[in-house]
Design a protein around this motif. Sequence first.
Motif, PDB file in Angstrom:
ATOM      1  N   MET A   1       0.841  -1.188   0.000  1.00  0.00           N
ATOM      2  CA  MET A   1       0.000   0.000   0.000  1.00  0.00           C
ATOM      3  C   MET A   1       0.882   1.247   0.000  1.00  0.00           C
ATOM      4  N   SER A   2       0.569   2.190  -0.864  1.00  0.00           N
ATOM      5  CA  SER A   2       1.375   3.400  -0.945  1.00  0.00           C
ATOM      6  C   SER A   2       0.755   4.516  -0.104  1.00  0.00           C
ATOM      7  N   ARG A   3       1.601   5.471   0.227  1.00  0.00           N
ATOM      8  CA  ARG A   3       1.179   6.622   1.016  1.00  0.00           C
ATOM      9  C   ARG A   3       1.303   7.875   0.171  1.00  0.00           C
ATOM     10  N   HIS A   4       0.736   8.970   0.665  1.00  0.00           N
ATOM     11  CA  HIS A   4       0.826  10.247  -0.035  1.00  0.00           C
ATOM     12  C   HIS A   4       1.766  11.165   0.731  1.00  0.00           C
ATOM     13  N   PRO A   5       2.773  11.751   0.058  1.00  0.00           N
ATOM     14  CA  PRO A   5       3.609  12.741   0.726  1.00  0.00           C
ATOM     15  C   PRO A   5       2.859  14.073   0.791  1.00  0.00           C
ATOM     16  N   GLU A   6       3.282  14.955   1.657  1.00  0.00           N
ATOM     17  CA  GLU A   6       2.694  16.288   1.704  1.00  0.00           C
ATOM     18  C   GLU A   6       3.113  17.052   0.448  1.00  0.00           C
ATOM     19  N   VAL A   7       2.146  17.720  -0.176  1.00  0.00           N
ATOM     20  CA  VAL A   7       2.403  18.473  -1.398  1.00  0.00           C
ATOM     21  C   VAL A   7       1.987  19.921  -1.159  1.00  0.00           C
ATOM     22  N   LEU A   8       2.927  20.848  -1.363  1.00  0.00           N
ATOM     23  CA  LEU A   8       2.647  22.272  -1.250  1.00  0.00           C
ATOM     24  C   LEU A   8       2.628  22.852  -2.657  1.00  0.00           C
ATOM     25  N   TRP A   9       1.681  23.761  -2.937  1.00  0.00           N
ATOM     26  CA  TRP A   9       1.617  24.341  -4.271  1.00  0.00           C
ATOM     27  C   TRP A   9       1.473  25.847  -4.229  1.00  0.00           C
ATOM     28  N   ALA A  10       1.984  26.478  -5.280  1.00  0.00           N
ATOM     29  CA  ALA A  10       1.861  27.922  -5.487  1.00  0.00           C
ATOM     30  C   ALA A  10       1.844  28.142  -6.998  1.00  0.00           C
ATOM     31  N   GLN A  11       1.452  29.339  -7.428  1.00  0.00           N
ATOM     32  CA  GLN A  11       1.421  29.599  -8.864  1.00  0.00           C
ATOM     33  C   GLN A  11       1.855  31.010  -9.204  1.00  0.00           C
ATOM     34  N   ARG A  12       2.246  31.173 -10.442  1.00  0.00           N
ATOM     35  CA  ARG A  12       2.463  32.450 -11.096  1.00  0.00           C
ATOM     36  C   ARG A  12       1.586  32.400 -12.346  1.00  0.00           C
ATOM     37  N   SER A  13       1.541  33.456 -13.111  1.00  0.00           N
ATOM     38  CA  SER A  13       0.687  33.455 -14.298  1.00  0.00           C
ATOM     39  C   SER A  13       1.152  32.435 -15.327  1.00  0.00           C
ATOM     40  N   ASP A  14       2.439  32.094 -15.316  1.00  0.00           N
ATOM     41  CA  ASP A  14       2.963  31.169 -16.324  1.00  0.00           C
ATOM     42  C   ASP A  14       3.397  29.814 -15.781  1.00  0.00           C
ATOM     43  N   SER A  29       9.996   9.294  -9.687  1.00  0.00           N
ATOM     44  CA  SER A  29       9.451   9.323 -11.038  1.00  0.00           C
ATOM     45  C   SER A  29       8.353  10.378 -11.101  1.00  0.00           C
ATOM     46  N   VAL A  30       8.519  11.331 -12.021  1.00  0.00           N
ATOM     47  CA  VAL A  30       7.519  12.377 -12.226  1.00  0.00           C
ATOM     48  C   VAL A  30       7.151  12.379 -13.699  1.00  0.00           C
ATOM     49  N   LYS A  31       5.868  12.350 -13.984  1.00  0.00           N
ATOM     50  CA  LYS A  31       5.394  12.369 -15.365  1.00  0.00           C
ATOM     51  C   LYS A  31       4.347  13.452 -15.517  1.00  0.00           C
ATOM     52  N   THR A  32       4.455  14.210 -16.600  1.00  0.00           N
ATOM     53  CA  THR A  32       3.465  15.235 -16.908  1.00  0.00           C
ATOM     54  C   THR A  32       2.954  15.011 -18.327  1.00  0.00           C
ATOM     55  N   GLU A  33       1.691  15.315 -18.541  1.00  0.00           N
ATOM     56  CA  GLU A  33       1.080  15.185 -19.854  1.00  0.00           C
ATOM     57  C   GLU A  33       0.413  16.509 -20.212  1.00  0.00           C
ATOM     58  N   PRO A  34       0.375  16.857 -21.508  1.00  0.00           N
ATOM     59  CA  PRO A  34      -0.145  18.163 -21.934  1.00  0.00           C
ATOM     60  C   PRO A  34      -1.550  18.490 -21.427  1.00  0.00           C
ATOM     61  N   GLN A  35      -2.419  17.513 -21.305  1.00  0.00           N
ATOM     62  CA  GLN A  35      -3.788  17.799 -20.850  1.00  0.00           C
ATOM     63  C   GLN A  35      -3.858  18.109 -19.354  1.00  0.00           C
ATOM     64  N   GLY A  36      -2.717  18.070 -18.651  1.00  0.00           N
ATOM     65  CA  GLY A  36      -2.684  18.450 -17.245  1.00  0.00           C
ATOM     66  C   GLY A  36      -2.554  17.300 -16.276  1.00  0.00           C
ATOM     67  N   HIS A  37      -2.287  16.110 -16.747  1.00  0.00           N
ATOM     68  CA  HIS A  37      -2.117  14.976 -15.836  1.00  0.00           C
ATOM     69  C   HIS A  37      -0.701  15.006 -15.261  1.00  0.00           C
ATOM     70  N   PHE A  38      -0.612  14.935 -13.930  1.00  0.00           N
ATOM     71  CA  PHE A  38       0.665  14.928 -13.209  1.00  0.00           C
ATOM     72  C   PHE A  38       0.698  13.684 -12.331  1.00  0.00           C
ATOM     73  N   SER A  39       1.747  12.880 -12.474  1.00  0.00           N
ATOM     74  CA  SER A  39       1.861  11.705 -11.606  1.00  0.00           C
ATOM     75  C   SER A  39       3.241  11.670 -10.965  1.00  0.00           C
ATOM     76  N   PHE A  40       3.276  11.208  -9.727  1.00  0.00           N
ATOM     77  CA  PHE A  40       4.505  11.146  -8.932  1.00  0.00           C
ATOM     78  C   PHE A  40       4.572   9.804  -8.224  1.00  0.00           C
ATOM     79  N   SER A  41       5.767   9.247  -8.185  1.00  0.00           N
ATOM     80  CA  SER A  41       6.004   8.065  -7.356  1.00  0.00           C
ATOM     81  C   SER A  41       7.456   8.086  -6.890  1.00  0.00           C
ATOM     82  N   ALA A  42       7.687   7.537  -5.710  1.00  0.00           N
ATOM     83  CA  ALA A  42       9.030   7.466  -5.142  1.00  0.00           C
ATOM     84  C   ALA A  42       9.032   6.453  -4.010  1.00  0.00           C
TER      85      ALA A  42
END
Length: 156
Positions: A1-14, A29-42
């Motif tokens: 069973m996997s756990r979730h790490p704490e994720v902090l986020w912030a943004q700028r216009s770009d 492992s970090v993967k991003t896809e153009p439609q906005g899918h973000f996946s992380f594993s470690a």
Amino acid sequence: MSRHPEVLWAQRSDKVYLTIALPDAKNVSVKTEPQGHFSFSATGPQGESFDFNLELYGTIIPEGSKINIGLRNILCSIQKERKGWWKRLVKSDEKPAPYIKVDWNKWCDEDEEESIKSDTLVSDDSDNALEKGEGDESSDDEGMLYLPDLEKARGN
């Protein structure tokens, strides 16, 4: 069973910044896809598995994304396809998962971003000032530099 790490986020216009709090992470492992899918594993220091998937609010440019694996955090700078401010991090209207929080240290409001950009306009002597170590101009990726990367920590 996997756990979730704490994720902090912030943004700028770009860009969107994600800071994943996972000290001594391995097999990141970090993967991003153009439609906005973000996946992380470690893998954590005791061999435990961490992962999460996000459907980001807007579309992104995967080639413009940067990842910096530090000793305590994994820093991700994700390039937005279109400049503008997102209402939230994820597409879903539901309350975000409890492991996702706002990174108030990096947060910038729309009106603040314009004043920061105008404050960092530099004179023609800016190159000389930077060579001498003067001035405090910085790029939007400044948050990506505050943690040493693994290579520097290992002395390579």
